[in-house]
Motif scaffolding. Structure first.
Motif, PDB file in Angstrom:
ATOM      1  N   GLY A  23      28.605  16.791  45.855  1.00  0.00           N
ATOM      2  CA  GLY A  23      29.230  17.785  46.430  1.00  0.00           C
ATOM      3  C   GLY A  23      28.966  19.167  46.583  1.00  0.00           C
ATOM      4  N   ARG A  24      27.795  19.479  46.187  1.00  0.00           N
ATOM      5  CA  ARG A  24      26.874  20.676  46.148  1.00  0.00           C
ATOM      6  C   ARG A  24      27.068  21.424  47.717  1.00  0.00           C
ATOM      7  NH1 ARG A  24      26.084  24.111  42.715  1.00  0.00           N
ATOM      8  NH2 ARG A  24      24.905  22.601  41.623  1.00  0.00           N
ATOM      9  N   ALA A  25      26.775  20.817  48.661  1.00  0.00           N
ATOM     10  CA  ALA A  25      26.839  21.329  50.078  1.00  0.00           C
ATOM     11  C   ALA A  25      28.442  21.690  50.386  1.00  0.00           C
ATOM     12  CB  ALA A  25      26.411  20.281  51.099  1.00  0.00           C
ATOM     13  N   ALA A  26      29.444  20.959  50.132  1.00  0.00           N
ATOM     14  CA  ALA A  26      30.794  21.429  50.315  1.00  0.00           C
ATOM     15  C   ALA A  26      30.896  22.368  49.645  1.00  0.00           C
ATOM     16  CB  ALA A  26      31.630  20.297  49.827  1.00  0.00           C
ATOM     17  N   ALA A  27      30.693  22.598  48.188  1.00  0.00           N
ATOM     18  CA  ALA A  27      30.927  23.685  47.437  1.00  0.00           C
ATOM     19  C   ALA A  27      30.297  24.940  47.964  1.00  0.00           C
ATOM     20  CB  ALA A  27      30.457  23.653  45.990  1.00  0.00           C
ATOM     21  N   ASP A  28      29.046  24.860  48.523  1.00  0.00           N
ATOM     22  CA  ASP A  28      28.203  25.958  49.041  1.00  0.00           C
ATOM     23  C   ASP A  28      28.818  26.552  50.155  1.00  0.00           C
ATOM     24  OD1 ASP A  28      26.398  26.070  46.792  1.00  0.00           O
ATOM     25  OD2 ASP A  28      24.856  24.993  47.503  1.00  0.00           O
ATOM     26  N   ALA A  29      29.414  25.690  50.890  1.00  0.00           N
ATOM     27  CA  ALA A  29      29.892  26.002  52.235  1.00  0.00           C
ATOM     28  C   ALA A  29      31.155  26.798  52.028  1.00  0.00           C
ATOM     29  CB  ALA A  29      30.216  24.975  53.107  1.00  0.00           C
ATOM     30  N   LEU A  30      31.991  26.529  51.079  1.00  0.00           N
ATOM     31  CA  LEU A  30      32.897  27.195  50.536  1.00  0.00           C
ATOM     32  C   LEU A  30      32.775  28.678  50.282  1.00  0.00           C
ATOM     33  CD1 LEU A  30      35.137  24.434  48.893  1.00  0.00           C
ATOM     34  CD2 LEU A  30      35.518  25.804  51.269  1.00  0.00           C
ATOM     35  N   LEU A  31      31.488  28.608  49.409  1.00  0.00           N
ATOM     36  CA  LEU A  31      31.144  30.062  48.960  1.00  0.00           C
ATOM     37  C   LEU A  31      30.676  31.072  50.122  1.00  0.00           C
ATOM     38  CD1 LEU A  31      29.129  29.414  45.772  1.00  0.00           C
ATOM     39  CD2 LEU A  31      31.158  30.477  45.808  1.00  0.00           C
ATOM     40  N   ARG A  32      29.943  30.466  50.872  1.00  0.00           N
ATOM     41  CA  ARG A  32      29.643  30.945  52.006  1.00  0.00           C
ATOM     42  C   ARG A  32      30.794  31.653  52.933  1.00  0.00           C
ATOM     43  NH1 ARG A  32      25.640  27.222  52.689  1.00  0.00           N
ATOM     44  NH2 ARG A  32      27.173  26.194  54.378  1.00  0.00           N
ATOM     45  N   GLU A  33      31.461  30.788  53.003  1.00  0.00           N
ATOM     46  CA  GLU A  33      32.795  31.187  54.063  1.00  0.00           C
ATOM     47  C   GLU A  33      33.661  32.214  53.376  1.00  0.00           C
ATOM     48  OE1 GLU A  33      35.019  27.511  54.456  1.00  0.00           O
ATOM     49  OE2 GLU A  33      33.448  26.520  55.534  1.00  0.00           O
ATOM     50  N   ALA A  34      33.435  32.367  52.147  1.00  0.00           N
ATOM     51  CA  ALA A  34      34.161  33.457  51.277  1.00  0.00           C
ATOM     52  C   ALA A  34      33.748  34.806  51.421  1.00  0.00           C
ATOM     53  CB  ALA A  34      34.233  32.982  50.111  1.00  0.00           C
ATOM     54  N   GLY A  35      32.097  34.670  51.822  1.00  0.00           N
ATOM     55  CA  GLY A  35      31.587  35.881  52.026  1.00  0.00           C
ATOM     56  C   GLY A  35      29.982  35.942  51.611  1.00  0.00           C
ATOM     57  N   ALA A  36      29.268  37.049  51.888  1.00  0.00           N
ATOM     58  CA  ALA A  36      28.054  37.017  51.502  1.00  0.00           C
ATOM     59  C   ALA A  36      27.796  37.264  50.240  1.00  0.00           C
ATOM     60  CB  ALA A  36      27.190  37.882  52.359  1.00  0.00           C
TER      61      ALA A  36
END
Length: 425
Positions: A32-45
């Motif tokens: 699930g790393r990719a999904a968790a990382d995508a959520l972080l990126r969407e939250a901001g830089a």
């Protein structure tokens, strides 16, 4: 060297985090790393996160902003700038203390860092790394010979345990002159330190033991020098006679042991996983449309061996990626998130593609003054290992669905805890 224990004065001008920017706990990712990382990126830089012990930090998630942070002259590595470490916020026995306070290149800035890096680069040369190739080939062949014997009754073998781990651990320990009897224990201790899920008492004990073991290694090489990197580090000195102190030497050995095998262990594991999941990519290598170097570079981007690497600290309140980061805030370099940033790698950034020729070079080995000195060795080991593995066992495949692979218990390292495969498909 700057004293990492010197308290940093509190920031007086830091702006509070916006109400809609609640910190996010970091957890192991695994499948699930990719999904968790995508959520972080969407939250901001730059995203507020919570570390173990409820310690506040920020994760830098996007490629261009991370590249800026890694080379920013006002973002430091020395823990004297880590406000919470000195004001009582960080709890006793905090599992990430070693990452913040160990003496060595990873926690040094400016002239201190240039001195330490200069002493290490003087002995850890490109020629020394290139000379290791025959030994890497030999060790790889021996491990491949032993894989059938490691298989269970149903033909399954944990490739992470029996191949991806012993190869880099053997190489780095031989390079440093560490007795083979210590390899297993050093791996266990580094797993506890990198794992971030141990109890404070377990992590504190692991920190003490690994430093004691490496101190013994240093003393053994001091008494009986050999043709190894530890002996060379003991002998190396600047023109003015400056040498590594005892603490700096042990800190350097700790860095090399952990980074020298954990990163390559994850790199090999992640590459095999990606090639088995998308066998069309493996065929591109076999038919000459891509190389094993391409596989390694794309794995470093697509599934970075390091997810969130600690720590850096702004030396004053800084606006980074549109977010005001208060002075002394610990910052994580989120390599796995930045590696799939569509702004850097296009709309198909989530696709593993060994023929990719991105305009942006991945950051998985860092950027700027702290770029990883061990990158050439990791690349050498991974390319040799992958080519030999798939040549010897061309039908090798995952023994369980990719989504069922359990996460390695760490938000620092990025890989699976095991990699069960069948050698004959």
């Amino acid at each position: 060297m700057t004293d990492a224990r010197r308290p940093a004065p509190p920031s007086r001008t830091a702006a509070p985090a916006p109400a809609d920017r609640a910190p996010r706990p970091l957890a192991p990712g695994g499948a699930g790393r990719a999904a968790a990382d995508a959520l972080l990126r969407e939250a901001g830089a730059v995203v507020p996160v919570l570390l173990p012990g409820e310690v506040a930090a920020v994760a830098v998630t996007r490629h261009e902003v991370l590249r800026e942070v890694l080379a920013h002259p006002e973002v430091a590595k020395n823990a004297c700038h880590f406000t919470a470490l000195h004001d009582g916020t960080v709890p006793p026995g905090w599992p990430l203390t070693t990452f913040a306070t160990v003496d060595g290149m990873t926690t040094a800035d400016g002239a201190d860092h240039r001195r330490l890096r200069g002493l290490v680069t003087k002995v850890f040369t490109a020629r020394r790394v290139a000379a290791l190739r025959p030994r890497v080939v030999e060790l790889t062949a021996g491990l491949l010979d032993g894989l059938p014997d490691a298989a269970t009754a149903d033909g399954t073998v944990d490739l992470r345990r029996h191949f991806a781990y012993p190869l880099p651990m053997s190489v780095i320990c031989e390079l440093l002159g560490v007795d083979a009897a210590l390899h297993g224990r050093l791996h266990e201790l580094s797993n506890l330190i990198v794992g971030t899920d141990g109890t404070p008492d377990e992590v504190l004990a692991a920190n003490r033991e690994i430093l004691a073991v490496l101190s013994q290694v240093a003393e053994a090489r001091r008494a009986d020098p050999g043709d190894d990197l530890t002996s060379a580090l003991l002998a190396a000195q600047e023109e003015d006679g400056d040498r590594l102190s005892a603490r700096e030497l042990v800190g350097t050995l700790l860095l090399m042991i952990i980074a020298g095998h954990e990163t390559t262990l994850n790199l090999i594991t992640n590459a095999v996983r990606a090639l088995c999941t998308d066998r069309a990519q493996l065929e591109l290598v076999r038919n000459g449309r891509a190389t094993w170097d391409d596989v390694v570079e794309e794995t470093l981007r697509y599934d970075s061996p390091v997810a969130h690497f600690p720590f850096r600290y702004p030396v004053r309140d800084l606006e980074i990626g549109g977010t005001l980061v208060p002075r002394g805030t610990p910052m994580l370099a989120s390599y796995s998130a930045a590696g799939r940033d569509p702004e850097a790698y296009g709309p198909d950034a989530d696709r593993f593609d060994v023929t990719r020729r991105p305009a942006a070079r991945h950051l998985s080995f860092g950027h700027g003054p702290h770029y990883c000195l061990g990158a050439p060795l990791a690349r050498l080991e991974a390319t040799v290992a992958l080519e030999a593995l798939f040549t010897r066992y061309p039908a090798l495949d995952l023994a369980v669905p990719d989504a069922e692979l359990p996460a390695h218990p760490s938000f620092i390292g990025n890989s699976t805890h095991v990699l069960p495969v069948r050698l004959t498909g």
